[in-house]
Design an enzyme around this catalytic site. Structure first.
Site, PDB file in Angstrom:
ATOM      1  N   ARG A  79      12.035 -13.207  -1.331  1.00  0.00           N
ATOM      2  CA  ARG A  79      12.725 -13.020  -0.062  1.00  0.00           C
ATOM      3  C   ARG A  79      13.178 -14.367   0.500  1.00  0.00           C
ATOM      4  O   ARG A  79      12.844 -15.429  -0.037  1.00  0.00           O
ATOM      5  CB  ARG A  79      11.806 -12.276   0.899  1.00  0.00           C
ATOM      6  CG  ARG A  79      11.534 -10.838   0.457  1.00  0.00           C
ATOM      7  CD  ARG A  79      10.419 -10.202   1.264  1.00  0.00           C
ATOM      8  NE  ARG A  79      10.703 -10.225   2.699  1.00  0.00           N
ATOM      9  CZ  ARG A  79       9.788  -9.918   3.633  1.00  0.00           C
ATOM     10  NH1 ARG A  79       8.559  -9.571   3.274  1.00  0.00           N
ATOM     11  NH2 ARG A  79      10.107  -9.960   4.907  1.00  0.00           N
ATOM     12  N   HIS A 109       0.478 -11.047 -10.986  1.00  0.00           N
ATOM     13  CA  HIS A 109       0.253  -9.606 -10.879  1.00  0.00           C
ATOM     14  C   HIS A 109       0.032  -9.171  -9.437  1.00  0.00           C
ATOM     15  O   HIS A 109      -0.911  -9.625  -8.787  1.00  0.00           O
ATOM     16  CB  HIS A 109      -0.988  -9.176 -11.675  1.00  0.00           C
ATOM     17  CG  HIS A 109      -1.128  -9.826 -13.006  1.00  0.00           C
ATOM     18  ND1 HIS A 109      -0.402  -9.434 -14.099  1.00  0.00           N
ATOM     19  CD2 HIS A 109      -1.902 -10.854 -13.413  1.00  0.00           C
ATOM     20  CE1 HIS A 109      -0.729 -10.194 -15.130  1.00  0.00           C
ATOM     21  NE2 HIS A 109      -1.636 -11.060 -14.735  1.00  0.00           N
ATOM     22  N   TYR A 112       1.156 -10.622  -2.804  1.00  0.00           N
ATOM     23  CA  TYR A 112       2.070 -10.914  -1.710  1.00  0.00           C
ATOM     24  C   TYR A 112       1.723 -12.288  -1.145  1.00  0.00           C
ATOM     25  O   TYR A 112       0.579 -12.534  -0.736  1.00  0.00           O
ATOM     26  CB  TYR A 112       1.984  -9.874  -0.600  1.00  0.00           C
ATOM     27  CG  TYR A 112       2.767 -10.313   0.624  1.00  0.00           C
ATOM     28  CD1 TYR A 112       4.155 -10.395   0.585  1.00  0.00           C
ATOM     29  CD2 TYR A 112       2.122 -10.689   1.802  1.00  0.00           C
ATOM     30  CE1 TYR A 112       4.887 -10.830   1.688  1.00  0.00           C
ATOM     31  CE2 TYR A 112       2.842 -11.127   2.903  1.00  0.00           C
ATOM     32  CZ  TYR A 112       4.216 -11.197   2.840  1.00  0.00           C
ATOM     33  OH  TYR A 112       4.929 -11.638   3.921  1.00  0.00           O
ATOM     34  N   ASN A 123      -3.759 -20.849  -9.637  1.00  0.00           N
ATOM     35  CA  ASN A 123      -3.782 -19.511 -10.220  1.00  0.00           C
ATOM     36  C   ASN A 123      -4.105 -18.510  -9.120  1.00  0.00           C
ATOM     37  O   ASN A 123      -5.169 -18.585  -8.501  1.00  0.00           O
ATOM     38  CB  ASN A 123      -4.828 -19.406 -11.327  1.00  0.00           C
ATOM     39  CG  ASN A 123      -4.790 -18.033 -11.993  1.00  0.00           C
ATOM     40  OD1 ASN A 123      -4.029 -17.809 -12.918  1.00  0.00           O
ATOM     41  ND2 ASN A 123      -5.604 -17.106 -11.495  1.00  0.00           N
ATOM     42  N   ALA A 126      -4.728 -11.271  -9.583  1.00  0.00           N
ATOM     43  CA  ALA A 126      -4.094  -9.976  -9.331  1.00  0.00           C
ATOM     44  C   ALA A 126      -4.560  -9.385  -8.011  1.00  0.00           C
ATOM     45  O   ALA A 126      -5.742  -9.432  -7.670  1.00  0.00           O
ATOM     46  CB  ALA A 126      -4.417  -9.021 -10.466  1.00  0.00           C
ATOM     47  N   ASN A 132      -0.533 -12.653   6.721  1.00  0.00           N
ATOM     48  CA  ASN A 132       0.145 -13.642   7.558  1.00  0.00           C
ATOM     49  C   ASN A 132       0.530 -13.132   8.944  1.00  0.00           C
ATOM     50  O   ASN A 132       0.928 -13.922   9.793  1.00  0.00           O
ATOM     51  CB  ASN A 132       1.411 -14.148   6.850  1.00  0.00           C
ATOM     52  CG  ASN A 132       2.383 -13.021   6.527  1.00  0.00           C
ATOM     53  OD1 ASN A 132       1.986 -11.918   6.172  1.00  0.00           O
ATOM     54  ND2 ASN A 132       3.666 -13.294   6.652  1.00  0.00           N
ATOM     55  N   SER A 151      -9.175 -12.232  -8.343  1.00  0.00           N
ATOM     56  CA  SER A 151      -8.438 -11.004  -8.063  1.00  0.00           C
ATOM     57  C   SER A 151      -8.925 -10.333  -6.780  1.00  0.00           C
ATOM     58  O   SER A 151     -10.072 -10.498  -6.360  1.00  0.00           O
ATOM     59  CB  SER A 151      -8.606 -10.032  -9.234  1.00  0.00           C
ATOM     60  OG  SER A 151      -8.073 -10.575 -10.411  1.00  0.00           O
ATOM     61  N   ARG A 186     -18.665 -11.065  -0.213  1.00  0.00           N
ATOM     62  CA  ARG A 186     -18.768  -9.687  -0.699  1.00  0.00           C
ATOM     63  C   ARG A 186     -19.947  -9.023  -0.021  1.00  0.00           C
ATOM     64  O   ARG A 186     -20.946  -9.670   0.290  1.00  0.00           O
ATOM     65  CB  ARG A 186     -19.020  -9.650  -2.219  1.00  0.00           C
ATOM     66  CG  ARG A 186     -17.913 -10.193  -3.074  1.00  0.00           C
ATOM     67  CD  ARG A 186     -18.286 -10.082  -4.541  1.00  0.00           C
ATOM     68  NE  ARG A 186     -17.349 -10.804  -5.371  1.00  0.00           N
ATOM     69  CZ  ARG A 186     -17.680 -11.387  -6.518  1.00  0.00           C
ATOM     70  NH1 ARG A 186     -18.928 -11.363  -6.936  1.00  0.00           N
ATOM     71  NH2 ARG A 186     -16.766 -12.001  -7.236  1.00  0.00           N
TER      72      ARG A 186
END
Length: 201
Positions: A79, A109, A112, A123, A126, A132, A151, A186
């Site tokens: 974009r 993968h 956004y 890196n 995924a 944001n 990921s 987590r």
């Protein structure tokens, strides 16, 4: 031009030597395609600059730029304000908006990246999302050089990930991550004994 009948090239577009334009490609507005690029199939590029040796397939670019040797797609969207350095990869279902991504970084993968500054050799795992927007204002994220993001990570802007940091998979980052350390958030894994799944009668 592999198939001129399915290719649209606007009057203001320039294309470098030895570029290959594949079917269903639309090059519009003030677009510059470098030498030796492979564009298409199924690509739309508007008001964007593509460096030498780039590859785009099943991608949409608007007001974006790609440094030499970078890849976008399949199914990538760049974009306005997306600026990729050299040898940057934006892969399957990646979306970049108002962000600068430095050389050799990868978001291959389902990611956004919006309103972010990403350093070199990063890196992005995924399913990583830069959060944001707080519902009223956009906030910026900074990811410094040589960061590894696991990921399914969410970065809640404004936040900074320090140089050489690692974010464990599944992390929701609400505070800055220090350089050269592992940061992970987590919930504790729990197994419930004696639990039975509901079944239809």
């Amino acid at each position: 031009l592999i198939d001129p009948a399915t290719t649209y090239i606007d009057v203001g577009v320039t294309i470098g030597r030895d570029a290959v334009i594949r079917p269903n490609t639309f090059l519009e507005g003030d677009t510059r395609i470098g030498k030796g690029c492979e564009v298409g199939p199924n690509v739309r590029v508007t008001d964007s600059t593509i460096g030498d040796g780039c590859r785009l397939q099943f991608a949409v670019l608007e007001g974006a730029s790609m440094g030499a040797g970078s890849d976008a797609g399949p199914f990538a969207r760049l974009r306005p304000g997306a600026e990729l350095g050299e040898q940057v990869d934006v892969g399957n279902f990646g979306e970049i908006k108002a962000s600068v991504i430095a050389a050799r970084s990868k978001a291959n993968h389902l990611s956004y990246i919006g309103d972010a500054t990403v350093g070199r050799d990063v890196n992005i795992g995924a399913g990583t999302i830069v959060c944001n927007y707080d519902g009223a204002h956009k906030h910026r994220t900074v990811i410094e050089d040589d960061v590894f993001i696991g990921s399914d990570t969410q970065l809640i802007a404004p936040v900074t990930v320090g140089r050489g940091a690692t974010l464990g998979a599944g992390t929701t980052l609400a505070h800055d991550a220090p350089p050269d350390k592992l940061t992970v958030s987590r919930t504790r894994q729990l197994t419930v004994d004696g639990w039975r799944r509901p079944r239809k009668k």
